[in-house]
Write a protein that holds these residues in place. Structure first.
Motif, PDB file in Angstrom:
ATOM      1  N   ASP A  40       0.870  -1.038   0.038  1.00 50.23           N
ATOM      2  CA  ASP A  40      -0.083   0.015   0.154  1.00 50.23           C
ATOM      3  C   ASP A  40       0.941   1.188  -0.182  1.00 50.23           C
ATOM      4  OD1 ASP A  40      -2.753   0.775  -0.018  1.00 50.23           O
ATOM      5  OD2 ASP A  40      -2.494   1.561   2.138  1.00 50.23           O
ATOM      6  N   SER A  42       2.617   4.579   1.457  1.00 46.32           N
ATOM      7  CA  SER A  42       2.366   5.282   2.633  1.00 46.32           C
ATOM      8  C   SER A  42       1.904   6.591   2.400  1.00 46.32           C
ATOM      9  CB  SER A  42       4.027   5.447   3.047  1.00 46.32           C
ATOM     10  OG  SER A  42       4.516   4.343   2.934  1.00 46.32           O
ATOM     11  N   HIS A  43       2.095   7.339   1.296  1.00 46.20           N
ATOM     12  CA  HIS A  43       1.579   8.607   1.210  1.00 46.20           C
ATOM     13  C   HIS A  43       0.718   8.893  -0.232  1.00 46.20           C
ATOM     14  CE1 HIS A  43       4.065   9.587   4.601  1.00 46.20           C
ATOM     15  NE2 HIS A  43       4.984   9.047   4.007  1.00 46.20           N
ATOM     16  N   GLU A  50       9.279   9.132  -0.160  1.00 48.24           N
ATOM     17  CA  GLU A  50       9.327   8.453  -1.333  1.00 48.24           C
ATOM     18  C   GLU A  50       9.376   6.788  -1.204  1.00 48.24           C
ATOM     19  OE1 GLU A  50      12.196   8.147  -3.932  1.00 48.24           O
ATOM     20  OE2 GLU A  50      13.603   7.500  -2.264  1.00 48.24           O
ATOM     21  N   GLU A  51       8.933   6.253  -1.847  1.00 46.69           N
ATOM     22  CA  GLU A  51       8.743   4.810  -2.037  1.00 46.69           C
ATOM     23  C   GLU A  51       8.242   4.210  -3.020  1.00 46.69           C
ATOM     24  OE1 GLU A  51       5.338   2.811  -0.230  1.00 46.69           O
ATOM     25  OE2 GLU A  51       5.740   4.724  -0.267  1.00 46.69           O
ATOM     26  N   ASP A 176      -2.269  13.884   2.750  1.00 47.27           N
ATOM     27  CA  ASP A 176      -2.157  12.467   2.554  1.00 47.27           C
ATOM     28  C   ASP A 176      -3.495  11.901   2.085  1.00 47.27           C
ATOM     29  OD1 ASP A 176       0.370  11.343   2.078  1.00 47.27           O
ATOM     30  OD2 ASP A 176       0.707  11.218   4.343  1.00 47.27           O
ATOM     31  N   ILE A 191      -9.143   3.118   0.948  1.00 46.86           N
ATOM     32  CA  ILE A 191      -9.166   2.435   2.399  1.00 46.86           C
ATOM     33  C   ILE A 191      -7.855   1.595   2.519  1.00 46.86           C
ATOM     34  CG2 ILE A 191     -10.550   0.632   3.488  1.00 46.86           C
ATOM     35  CD1 ILE A 191     -12.681   1.107   1.352  1.00 46.86           C
ATOM     36  N   LYS A 192      -7.275   2.069   3.612  1.00 47.22           N
ATOM     37  CA  LYS A 192      -5.746   1.655   3.713  1.00 47.22           C
ATOM     38  C   LYS A 192      -5.484   0.401   3.913  1.00 47.22           C
ATOM     39  CE  LYS A 192      -3.785   5.792   5.282  1.00 47.22           C
ATOM     40  NZ  LYS A 192      -4.161   6.632   6.585  1.00 47.22           N
ATOM     41  N   GLU A 193      -4.571  -0.251   3.121  1.00 45.47           N
ATOM     42  CA  GLU A 193      -4.085  -1.719   3.182  1.00 45.47           C
ATOM     43  C   GLU A 193      -5.369  -2.649   2.354  1.00 45.47           C
ATOM     44  OE1 GLU A 193      -1.652  -3.351   3.624  1.00 45.47           O
ATOM     45  OE2 GLU A 193      -0.417  -1.465   4.848  1.00 45.47           O
ATOM     46  N   GLU A 194      -6.340  -1.864   1.948  1.00 46.76           N
ATOM     47  CA  GLU A 194      -7.354  -2.563   1.213  1.00 46.76           C
ATOM     48  C   GLU A 194      -7.471  -2.297  -0.256  1.00 46.76           C
ATOM     49  OE1 GLU A 194     -10.736  -2.529   4.063  1.00 46.76           O
ATOM     50  OE2 GLU A 194     -12.100  -3.450   2.435  1.00 46.76           O
ATOM     51  N   ARG A 217      -4.677  -2.493  -5.501  1.00 46.99           N
ATOM     52  CA  ARG A 217      -4.994  -3.342  -4.090  1.00 46.99           C
ATOM     53  C   ARG A 217      -3.578  -3.697  -3.812  1.00 46.99           C
ATOM     54  NH1 ARG A 217      -8.592  -8.486  -4.711  1.00 46.99           N
ATOM     55  NH2 ARG A 217      -7.438  -8.599  -2.528  1.00 46.99           N
ATOM     56  N   PRO A 218      -3.074  -3.469  -2.417  1.00 49.70           N
ATOM     57  CA  PRO A 218      -1.805  -4.156  -1.892  1.00 49.70           C
ATOM     58  C   PRO A 218      -2.106  -5.472  -1.481  1.00 49.70           C
ATOM     59  CG  PRO A 218      -3.388  -2.877  -0.340  1.00 49.70           C
ATOM     60  CD  PRO A 218      -4.068  -2.781  -1.387  1.00 49.70           C
ATOM     61  N   ILE A 219      -1.268  -6.287  -2.117  1.00 52.60           N
ATOM     62  CA  ILE A 219      -1.170  -7.730  -1.827  1.00 52.60           C
ATOM     63  C   ILE A 219       0.374  -8.210  -1.648  1.00 52.60           C
ATOM     64  CG2 ILE A 219      -1.756 -10.066  -2.811  1.00 52.60           C
ATOM     65  CD1 ILE A 219      -3.941  -8.854  -4.452  1.00 52.60           C
ATOM     66  N   THR A 220       0.775  -8.170  -0.403  1.00 52.09           N
ATOM     67  CA  THR A 220       2.081  -8.205  -0.217  1.00 52.09           C
ATOM     68  C   THR A 220       2.639  -9.729  -0.427  1.00 52.09           C
ATOM     69  OG1 THR A 220       1.605  -7.030   1.781  1.00 52.09           O
ATOM     70  CG2 THR A 220       3.767  -7.859   1.829  1.00 52.09           C
ATOM     71  N   ASN A 221       1.860 -10.694  -0.044  1.00 48.49           N
ATOM     72  CA  ASN A 221       2.467 -11.823  -0.114  1.00 48.49           C
ATOM     73  C   ASN A 221       2.354 -12.314  -1.808  1.00 48.49           C
ATOM     74  OD1 ASN A 221       2.271 -14.913  -0.764  1.00 48.49           O
ATOM     75  ND2 ASN A 221       2.529 -14.870   1.596  1.00 48.49           N
TER      76      ASN A 221
ATOM     77  N   VAL B  81       6.671   7.363   9.306  1.00 48.81           N
ATOM     78  CA  VAL B  81       6.679   7.151   7.858  1.00 48.81           C
ATOM     79  C   VAL B  81       5.382   7.797   7.436  1.00 48.81           C
ATOM     80  CG1 VAL B  81       6.212   5.213   6.436  1.00 48.81           C
ATOM     81  CG2 VAL B  81       8.002   4.897   8.264  1.00 48.81           C
ATOM     82  N   PHE B  82       4.256   7.359   8.015  1.00 45.93           N
ATOM     83  CA  PHE B  82       2.956   8.066   7.512  1.00 45.93           C
ATOM     84  C   PHE B  82       2.780   9.461   8.120  1.00 45.93           C
ATOM     85  CE2 PHE B  82       2.374   3.543   8.078  1.00 45.93           C
ATOM     86  CZ  PHE B  82       1.722   2.969   6.568  1.00 45.93           C
ATOM     87  N   GLN B  84       1.151  10.763  10.368  1.00 50.65           N
ATOM     88  CA  GLN B  84      -0.195  10.525  10.987  1.00 50.65           C
ATOM     89  C   GLN B  84      -0.211  10.053  12.360  1.00 50.65           C
ATOM     90  OE1 GLN B  84      -3.191  11.054   8.694  1.00 50.65           O
ATOM     91  NE2 GLN B  84      -1.854  11.729   7.150  1.00 50.65           N
ATOM     92  N   ARG B  93      -7.280   0.094  11.503  1.00 46.78           N
ATOM     93  CA  ARG B  93      -7.380  -1.319  11.153  1.00 46.78           C
ATOM     94  C   ARG B  93      -7.910  -2.401  11.988  1.00 46.78           C
ATOM     95  NH1 ARG B  93      -3.381   1.721   9.030  1.00 46.78           N
ATOM     96  NH2 ARG B  93      -2.298   1.388   7.134  1.00 46.78           N
ATOM     97  N   THR B 266      -1.303 -11.342   6.506  1.00 44.49           N
ATOM     98  CA  THR B 266      -0.415 -11.206   5.297  1.00 44.49           C
ATOM     99  C   THR B 266      -0.895 -11.958   4.085  1.00 44.49           C
ATOM    100  OG1 THR B 266       1.306 -10.739   6.821  1.00 44.49           O
ATOM    101  CG2 THR B 266       2.110 -11.008   4.571  1.00 44.49           C
ATOM    102  N   SER B 269      -4.049 -10.863   2.342  1.00 41.83           N
ATOM    103  CA  SER B 269      -4.094  -9.360   2.360  1.00 41.83           C
ATOM    104  C   SER B 269      -5.193  -8.690   2.835  1.00 41.83           C
ATOM    105  CB  SER B 269      -4.275  -8.835   0.665  1.00 41.83           C
ATOM    106  OG  SER B 269      -2.892  -9.296   0.052  1.00 41.83           O
ATOM    107  N   PRO B 271      -6.796  -6.458   5.655  1.00 41.38           N
ATOM    108  CA  PRO B 271      -6.461  -5.032   6.083  1.00 41.38           C
ATOM    109  C   PRO B 271      -6.241  -4.887   7.523  1.00 41.38           C
ATOM    110  CG  PRO B 271      -8.508  -4.906   4.978  1.00 41.38           C
ATOM    111  CD  PRO B 271      -7.871  -6.287   5.004  1.00 41.38           C
ATOM    112  N   LYS B 275      -0.673  -6.564  10.025  1.00 42.34           N
ATOM    113  CA  LYS B 275       0.240  -6.157   8.768  1.00 42.34           C
ATOM    114  C   LYS B 275       0.887  -4.814   9.171  1.00 42.34           C
ATOM    115  CE  LYS B 275       0.237  -6.419   4.723  1.00 42.34           C
ATOM    116  NZ  LYS B 275      -0.183  -5.619   3.472  1.00 42.34           N
ATOM    117  N   ARG B 283      10.251  -0.697   9.216  1.00 41.64           N
ATOM    118  CA  ARG B 283      10.754   0.634   8.927  1.00 41.64           C
ATOM    119  C   ARG B 283      11.170   1.487  10.112  1.00 41.64           C
ATOM    120  NH1 ARG B 283       4.964   1.441   5.630  1.00 41.64           N
ATOM    121  NH2 ARG B 283       5.682   1.462   3.473  1.00 41.64           N
TER     122      ARG B 283
END
Lengths: 519, 321
Positions: A40, A42-43, A50-51, A176, A191-194, A217-221, B81-82, B84, B93, B266, B269, B271, B275, B283
């Motif tokens: 996801d 960060s900003h 930056e990332e 943000d 919607i964060k992480e979603e 959509r963030p899917i880390t795995n 990082v955020f 916030q 979350r 994880t 996914s 949320p 995670k 970080r």
């Protein structure tokens, strides 16, 4: 979705199918795409950090004065054209009729504001080469540099322009969640992480993008990312796991898209007389020792065994087509793998029995970084250069290897130059340390060469881009002969998508929905 | 009772304070957050500026003192990082994690208790042995493996459930909840099952052991002799007495699942906040980690308190002092 073309569906799936079919019918005219990212963002506020995932979003929501093509060519952006008034002054003619998503007109004042805002933020590096900025009129901006600097426009491609009025009202923290730019897309929902949903900005100056709705959509795995593609939950995924490439290719419904990235994984050698992890005098002060190390490293083997063929051995320190790249020069051809020759070189330098030192590397920053470090250790053991591995997560790493390098003799890290210019990289990595402010700040091997310094000075003081290229090429030749650092390989970016999606893989790794289309 | 509550409250505050100190001090060894937010070729001046903006230019003691004093004013600090508020990040979350854990716990109880009672009452039956072997698998199979297998079978192969994400949500009292939509249920099944297996197996085995233990007691035979049905004997007389250790473990497991649903989150996914914890550790995002662990400490203390309350309900001989 898979259950659409199966006869053996279940009752639950049947219900879902109707829902999907109904949604598909109403959206038939609208093009939409869902993209699975590795994380996801960060900003959404370009001055907050930056990332990669954040950067991807910034370039959907905002524009810079200068645009950057997938192949890293720089062209007009919010500025239509620019010219040098004198050696240090640039005049940018801004595009007329551009509006922010809130309807505010984009003017020269916004550019001035953004530069000053960046200077006070956590990203002053974005405007490090800007001395002053002033609005000549509503659509003309004059920017001066501290010294002649031919590649200023390349730098400005990273400075995304904010709406002064809106940003002041909203405040940094809220920016943000409520971004406001001139970019091709507007934020609809995050919607964060979603999921993060963007919709096309109808009044975009560059013409509305083909795809109206983009869902990230963030899917880390990595395995889950592949699964989401296979089930049709997403149309595109970033970073397809190496082990899943064959699985995805085996089905007609999908395509795998690869391209070498800008990220050059490199091995920096300490050149100080006394190095932290080496007993006695540091052998790597001698070019012959550095060459011996280079000749002992078999990049093809690492590429084949550790990287599964998904890396491109690097010819030089910057990729082709960058300023400073010398055509036809290849590090692998100059120093082919040759253990006998390497041993001879070591003996000539006075180290027939080799020596021992520590290699610092990460285990969560580059693709298979820890395995590469292990491979290096076994390769160098063949010439009796014994590496003790010191492997750590990146959150410790950057502080540990910080200049002045108090802990390290040999460091594996990575570099990319999104400005398409070797100058900033060489200045940071190879300029003699503590000689000039802003130079040599990450010269971790404490390399020092007066000729190199002089060339970089010349490059950084000419307003002529062709001249700059010449000087930087000279610098490249010195580095290739002197070997203060070994270029290893470029990582390969791997995407997968369902057929029917047109994805233009960018050299800077940014996924851009505005350069994408779906059938 | 009031004295007991007061004692628990003081205990909790003490625990929270210790957690904050330990985490704050420990985190200073795990990396420098400033290098996670500046570009890799940042100059010293740029690093110094970032450090100042993040408030990392102060000594650790001063940073901790600032953290503590703002904590007492209800400010839990800002993520490096955020940028916030750390508490907002976590609370955003929290509902996702809680709902997944609740569904998992309900699944665990619904299956574990009856199966455990059955296996305890018929220790030598073939079905009992099958149940016990199954529970061994539940304990020993790692969650990430189970998750991947479920995704492979139910999402990729059969297309019954989605592989990841949370699906549609609806707002309930200001929280976004997915348990009120059909799509939400569709999405929660696989992660909840994955998460519940280990706990289910443990509860099942505890229940069985308790039942076998009380099964030998005279009052069980007595109840049966006086004509109570077998079902009544098992559930009313037996289970109630076998339940105290099960409730204890249940409480511990519940806290565990909320705090460390990370792996399941994880893989699917999901949320949730697990995670967030992992990302924050990567970080070196100290404020988020500290607040997270303090919240987890609160959850543990509260759950243990509730467990104690449940003891008194199950066994009237136990009183809170």
């Amino acid at each position: 979705m898979k259950y659409l073309n199966r006869n053996t569906w279940r009752i639950g799936a049947l219900g879902a199918t109707f829902v999907v079919a109904a949604a598909g019918a109403t959206l038939a005219q609208e093009k939409a795409v869902t993209i699975g990212l590795t994380s996801d963002p960060s900003h959404l506020y370009p001055l907050a950090g930056e990332e990669l995932s954040s950067n991807i979003m910034y370039y959907h929501l905002y524009d810079a004065l200068v645009s950057r093509s997938p192949e890293l060519e720089f062209g007009p952006g919010l500025a239509e054209s620019w010219e040098n008034v004198d050696d240090v002054t640039w005049r940018f003619k801004l595009r007329e009729g551009v509006t922010f998503h809130n309807g505010n007109a984009f003017t020269a004042a916004d550019v001035v504001y953004t530069v000053e805002k960046a200077r006070a933020s956590i990203r002053p590096d974005l405007v490090a080469n800007v001395a002053s900025v002033k609005a000549v009129d509503d659509l003309t901006v004059e920017i001066t540099t501290p010294k002649p600097y031919a590649v200023l426009p390349n730098d400005l491609a990273e400075l995304l322009i904010l709406d002064e009025e809106y940003t002041e009202q909203t405040g940094d923290e809220k920016m943000d969640l409520k971004p406001m730019g001139t970019g091709p897309y507007m934020l609809k929902e995050w919607i964060k992480e979603e999921k993060l949903v963007l919709t096309a900005f109808g009044d975009y100056w560059g013409g509305a993008p083909a795809i109206q709705t983009v869902t990230f959509r963030p899917i880390t795995n990595p395995a889950t990312r592949t699964a989401a593609l296979l089930t049709g939950e997403v149309d595109v995924i970033q970073d397809l796991a190496v082990r899943d490439v064959d699985r995805v290719k085996s089905e007609d419904r999908f395509q795998v898209i690869t391209r070498p990235s800008l990220l050059n994984v490199v091995l920096a050698m300490d050149t100080r007389e006394k190095s932290p992890t080496i007993e006695g005098k540091n052998p790597m002060t001698d070019q012959r020792v550095r060459e011996a190390i280079a000749r002992a490293i078999d990049m093809d083997a690492i590429n084949k065994i550790v990287m599964n063929g998904l890396a491109t051995p690097s010819a030089q320190f910057v990729p082709e087509a960058h300023l400073g790249f010398v055509d036809g020069m290849d590090f692998r051809e100059m120093y082919p793998v040759d253990i006998e020759k390497a041993k001879e070189l070591l003996a000539d330098a006075g180290y027939p029995d080799g020596f021992t030192m520590t290699l610092d590397a990460t285990n969560n920053r580059y693709v298979n970084d820890a395995q590469i470090a292990q491979a290096l250790a076994s390769m160098l053991a063949k010439i009796n250069v014994n590496l003790e591995l010191n492997i750590m997560p990146k959150s410790n790493f950057w502080g540990y290897i910080r200049v002045p390098t108090e802990n390290s003799s040999l460091i594996m890290s990575g570099w990319d130059v999104p400005s398409g210019d070797a100058g900033s990289m060489y200045g940071a990595l190879f300029y003699s340390r503590d000689k000039k402010e802003g130079y040599g700040q990450v010269n971790r091997g404490s390399y020092s060469n007066a000729e190199m310094d002089a060339l970089l000075d010349k490059a950084d003081s000419t307003p002529d881009i062709a001249k700059r290229d010449e000087y930087l090429q000279e610098a490249t030749k010195i580095l290739m002969a002197d070997i203060p650092m070994i270029p290893m390989h470029y990582e390969q970016d791997v995407y997968a998508a369902r057929k029917g999606v047109t994805l233009v893989p960018r050299v800077d790794k940014f996924i851009s929905a505005f350069e994408m289309d779906v059938d | 009772m009031f004295g007991y509550l007061l004692k628990r409250l003081i205990q909790m505050l003490l625990v929270l304070w210790v957690v904050s100190v330990v985490v704050f001090m420990m985190m200073s060894f795990t990396g420098d957050p400033v290098f996670m937010v500046v570009p890799i070729d940042a100059t010293d001046a740029e690093i110094a500026q970032a450090r100042r903006i993040l408030g990392l230019d102060q000594s650790l003691i001063v940073q901790y003192w600032k953290f503590l004093t703002s904590l007492l004013q209800g400010d839990f600090g800002h993520s490096y990082v955020f940028r916030q508020p750390a508490m907002t990040l976590i609370l955003e979350r929290l509902p996702a994690t809680v709902e997944m854990v609740l569904v998992a716990m309900v699944l665990a109880i619904v299956f574990a208790i009856p199966l455990g009672v059955y296996a305890g009452a018929n220790p030598n039956g073939r079905l009992s042995r099958a149940i016990m072997s199954g529970s061994l698998l539940g304990i020993s199979l790692p969650g990430f493996w189970v998750g991947m297998v479920l995704i492979y079978l139910f999402a990729v192969n059969w297309g019954i459930f989605p592989s990841s994400g949370r699906g549609d949500t609806a707002e309930v009292f200001g929280f976004r909840i997915s348990l009120v939509t059909w799509d939400g249920w569709h999405h929660i099944v696989l992660p909840a099952v994955t998460l519940s297996l280990g706990t289910m197996a443990i509860l099942l085995r505890m229940t069985r052991a308790g039942m076998m233990e009380v099964g030998r007691q005279d009052y069980m035979k007595f109840a049966r002799a006086k004509g109570a049905t077998r079902r009544d004997v098992l559930y009313k007389h037996g289970l109630k007495n076998a339940l105290i250790p099960v409730v204890t473990i249940f409480g511990l497991q519940l806290g565990d699942l909320i705090a460390f649903a990370t792996i399941t989150e994880t893989i699917f996914s999901w949320p949730g906040m697990g995670k967030l914890l992992i990302d924050s550790i990567y970080r070196a995002d100290r404020p988020v980690i500290v607040v997270y662990l303090m919240l987890v400490a609160v959850i543990f203390v509260v759950i243990n308190f509730l467990v104690d309350l449940v003891y008194t309900l199950i066994d009237p001989r136990i009183t809170l002092k």
